[in-house]
Design an enzyme around this catalytic site. Structure first.
Site, PDB file in Angstrom:
ATOM      1  N   LYS A  80       0.828  -1.215   0.000  1.00 36.30           N
ATOM      2  CA  LYS A  80       0.000   0.000   0.000  1.00 36.30           C
ATOM      3  C   LYS A  80       0.857   1.258   0.000  1.00 36.30           C
ATOM      4  O   LYS A  80       0.614   2.187  -0.758  1.00 36.30           O
ATOM      5  CB  LYS A  80      -0.905   0.063   1.244  1.00 36.30           C
ATOM      6  CG  LYS A  80      -1.885  -1.053   1.406  1.00 36.30           C
ATOM      7  CD  LYS A  80      -2.809  -0.803   2.599  1.00 36.30           C
ATOM      8  CE  LYS A  80      -2.113  -0.747   3.945  1.00 36.30           C
ATOM      9  NZ  LYS A  80      -1.548  -2.023   4.406  1.00 36.30           N
ATOM     10  N   ARG A 136      -8.763   1.383   9.574  1.00 35.76           N
ATOM     11  CA  ARG A 136      -8.374   0.019   9.954  1.00 35.76           C
ATOM     12  C   ARG A 136      -9.437  -0.663  10.794  1.00 35.76           C
ATOM     13  O   ARG A 136      -9.263  -1.834  11.144  1.00 35.76           O
ATOM     14  CB  ARG A 136      -7.074   0.074  10.753  1.00 35.76           C
ATOM     15  CG  ARG A 136      -5.807  -0.247   9.943  1.00 35.76           C
ATOM     16  CD  ARG A 136      -4.645  -0.133  10.896  1.00 35.76           C
ATOM     17  NE  ARG A 136      -3.456  -0.836  10.522  1.00 35.76           N
ATOM     18  CZ  ARG A 136      -2.448  -0.300   9.845  1.00 35.76           C
ATOM     19  NH1 ARG A 136      -2.520   0.923   9.376  1.00 35.76           N
ATOM     20  NH2 ARG A 136      -1.356  -1.001   9.627  1.00 35.76           N
ATOM     21  N   ARG A 162      11.625  -7.071   4.575  1.00 38.33           N
ATOM     22  CA  ARG A 162      11.507  -5.636   4.263  1.00 38.33           C
ATOM     23  C   ARG A 162      12.532  -4.807   5.043  1.00 38.33           C
ATOM     24  O   ARG A 162      12.701  -4.970   6.241  1.00 38.33           O
ATOM     25  CB  ARG A 162      10.095  -5.158   4.616  1.00 38.33           C
ATOM     26  CG  ARG A 162       9.930  -3.652   4.543  1.00 38.33           C
ATOM     27  CD  ARG A 162       8.488  -3.245   4.439  1.00 38.33           C
ATOM     28  NE  ARG A 162       7.758  -3.331   5.695  1.00 38.33           N
ATOM     29  CZ  ARG A 162       6.468  -2.984   5.822  1.00 38.33           C
ATOM     30  NH1 ARG A 162       5.786  -2.564   4.778  1.00 38.33           N
ATOM     31  NH2 ARG A 162       5.875  -3.079   6.985  1.00 38.33           N
ATOM     32  N   ARG A 177      12.094  -2.527  10.247  1.00 36.57           N
ATOM     33  CA  ARG A 177      11.142  -1.828  11.114  1.00 36.57           C
ATOM     34  C   ARG A 177      11.001  -2.616  12.400  1.00 36.57           C
ATOM     35  O   ARG A 177      10.967  -3.842  12.370  1.00 36.57           O
ATOM     36  CB  ARG A 177       9.783  -1.745  10.408  1.00 36.57           C
ATOM     37  CG  ARG A 177       9.480  -0.358   9.888  1.00 36.57           C
ATOM     38  CD  ARG A 177       8.255  -0.348   9.032  1.00 36.57           C
ATOM     39  NE  ARG A 177       7.028  -0.709   9.750  1.00 36.57           N
ATOM     40  CZ  ARG A 177       5.804  -0.536   9.238  1.00 36.57           C
ATOM     41  NH1 ARG A 177       5.664  -0.017   8.040  1.00 36.57           N
ATOM     42  NH2 ARG A 177       4.745  -0.886   9.919  1.00 36.57           N
ATOM     43  N   ARG A 219       0.308  -8.584  13.809  1.00 40.48           N
ATOM     44  CA  ARG A 219      -0.265  -7.573  12.914  1.00 40.48           C
ATOM     45  C   ARG A 219      -1.205  -8.218  11.885  1.00 40.48           C
ATOM     46  O   ARG A 219      -2.250  -7.665  11.568  1.00 40.48           O
ATOM     47  CB  ARG A 219       0.850  -6.783  12.219  1.00 40.48           C
ATOM     48  CG  ARG A 219       1.521  -5.802  13.185  1.00 40.48           C
ATOM     49  CD  ARG A 219       2.852  -5.304  12.662  1.00 40.48           C
ATOM     50  NE  ARG A 219       2.711  -4.527  11.457  1.00 40.48           N
ATOM     51  CZ  ARG A 219       3.643  -4.463  10.489  1.00 40.48           C
ATOM     52  NH1 ARG A 219       4.756  -5.149  10.602  1.00 40.48           N
ATOM     53  NH2 ARG A 219       3.439  -3.718   9.447  1.00 40.48           N
TER      54      ARG A 219
HETATM   55  P1  AMP Z   1       1.564   0.808   9.078  1.00 41.82           P
HETATM   56  O1  AMP Z   1       2.802   1.570   8.742  1.00 41.82           O
HETATM   57  O2  AMP Z   1       0.360   1.262   8.287  1.00 41.82           O
HETATM   58  O3  AMP Z   1       1.762  -0.683   8.999  1.00 41.82           O
HETATM   59  O4  AMP Z   1       1.212   1.149  10.595  1.00 41.82           O
HETATM   60  C1  AMP Z   1       2.110   0.814  11.641  1.00 41.82           C
HETATM   61  C2  AMP Z   1       1.382   0.739  12.973  1.00 41.82           C
HETATM   62  O5  AMP Z   1       0.792   2.006  13.285  1.00 41.82           O
HETATM   63  C3  AMP Z   1       0.225  -0.246  13.015  1.00 41.82           C
HETATM   64  O6  AMP Z   1       0.650  -1.577  13.259  1.00 41.82           O
HETATM   65  C4  AMP Z   1      -0.613   0.331  14.153  1.00 41.82           C
HETATM   66  O7  AMP Z   1      -0.043   0.033  15.409  1.00 41.82           O
HETATM   67  C5  AMP Z   1      -0.466   1.832  13.935  1.00 41.82           C
HETATM   68  N1  AMP Z   1      -1.522   2.373  13.042  1.00 41.82           N
HETATM   69  C6  AMP Z   1      -1.364   2.910  11.792  1.00 41.82           C
HETATM   70  N2  AMP Z   1      -2.540   3.293  11.267  1.00 41.82           N
HETATM   71  C7  AMP Z   1      -3.478   2.983  12.203  1.00 41.82           C
HETATM   72  C8  AMP Z   1      -4.902   3.107  12.252  1.00 41.82           C
HETATM   73  N3  AMP Z   1      -5.606   3.625  11.224  1.00 41.82           N
HETATM   74  N4  AMP Z   1      -5.531   2.674  13.376  1.00 41.82           N
HETATM   75  C9  AMP Z   1      -4.852   2.157  14.413  1.00 41.82           C
HETATM   76  N5  AMP Z   1      -3.522   2.006  14.432  1.00 41.82           N
HETATM   77  C10 AMP Z   1      -2.829   2.404  13.337  1.00 41.82           C
END
Ligand code: AMP
Length: 220
Positions: free
Chosen positions: A15, A90, A127, A154, A165
């Site tokens: 994404k 989410r 990654r 990460r 996750r």
């Molecule tokens: P991502 O980079 O999109 O994988 O986001 C990394 C982490 O940020 C996720 O595993 C969540 O802990 C938090 N996070 C990001 N976006 C959201 C969201 N819309 N709602 C809740 N937690 C989020």
């Protein structure tokens, strides 16, 4: 008409990569809630301090906090002519709140990136991202091509957290697909292809969903 795009799909679907490229070619902002949270962590703000532990466990930051962040961001001038939202919504509650935020604006286009589970696990385990700018690294390289920063894993891409996750995705985020699936502007694309093919499918899906394909948001 503004191009208001949301990218859905599990962690590791690509994404962020696609959202970044797409936003750049259309001249609209990419809004990634994961990036916003990671920046807050780096800056050491109160939000960052609260979010870090949650993110490191692979859980979700509260709906209340996330909805506040996104509302504030979408209300800024640069998002008025369109945006690409990556990592939000989410949960169904976030999706409902987004509908309220968007009530008087052009309709959302929703694209779901589909990638098989085993491929997600493989991608997330390998990654690498730039420690300085957050960009995805090229596999096998040590430095970021964009800013020469050091490539690191990460903290939430280690095995145990990846499993959590993906579990959280299945229980909390998959229902968001059903929330949107019946809309005429919902499309699914195959994310398990080379990035250029995914980008071509993304453009085709957006055109089919009702938005003309033109660079930098210029309307024909
Ligand atoms: P991502 O980079 O999109 O994988 O986001 C990394 C982490 O940020 C996720 O595993 C969540 O802990 C938090 N996070 C990001 N976006 C959201 C969201 N819309 N709602 C809740 N937690 C989020």
């Amino acid at each position: 008409m503004a191009l208001n795009l949301i990218m859905l799909g599990p962690p590791g679907a690509g994404k962020g990569t696609q959202a970044e490229r797409f936003a750049r070619t259309r001249g609209i902002p990419k809004i990634s809630t994961g990036d916003i949270l990671r920046e807050s962590v780096q800056a050491g703000t109160a939000l960052g301090q609260r979010a870090k532990a949650v993110m490191d466990r692979g859980e979700l930051v509260s709906d209340e906090i996330m909805i506040g962040i996104v509302k504030e961001r979408l209300d800024r001038d640069d998002a008025r002519s369109g945006f690409v939202l990556d990592g939000f919504p989410r949960t169904v509650r976030q999706a409902e709140a987004l509908d309220e935020i968007m009530a008087a604006r052009d309709p959302l286009i929703i694209v779901d990136m589909v990638v098989p589970h085993a491929e997600l696990v493989r991608r997330l385990a390998s990654r690498m991202v730039c420690a300085d700018c957050g960009a995805n690294g090229v596999p096998g390289e040590l430095e970021c091509r964009r800013c020469t920063g050091k490539l690191v894993q990460r903290t939430d891409d280690n095995d145990a957290v990846v499993i959590e996750r993906l579990r959280v995705y299945n229980t909390s985020t998959k229902p968001v697909l059903d929330f949107y699936r019946m809309r005429p502007t919902f499309r699914s694309i195959n994310g398990a292809q080379p990035p250029d093919r995914v980008m071509a499918d993304l453009n085709a899906a957006i055109e089919a969903a009702g938005a003309p394909v033109t660079p930098r948001g210029v309307r024909p």
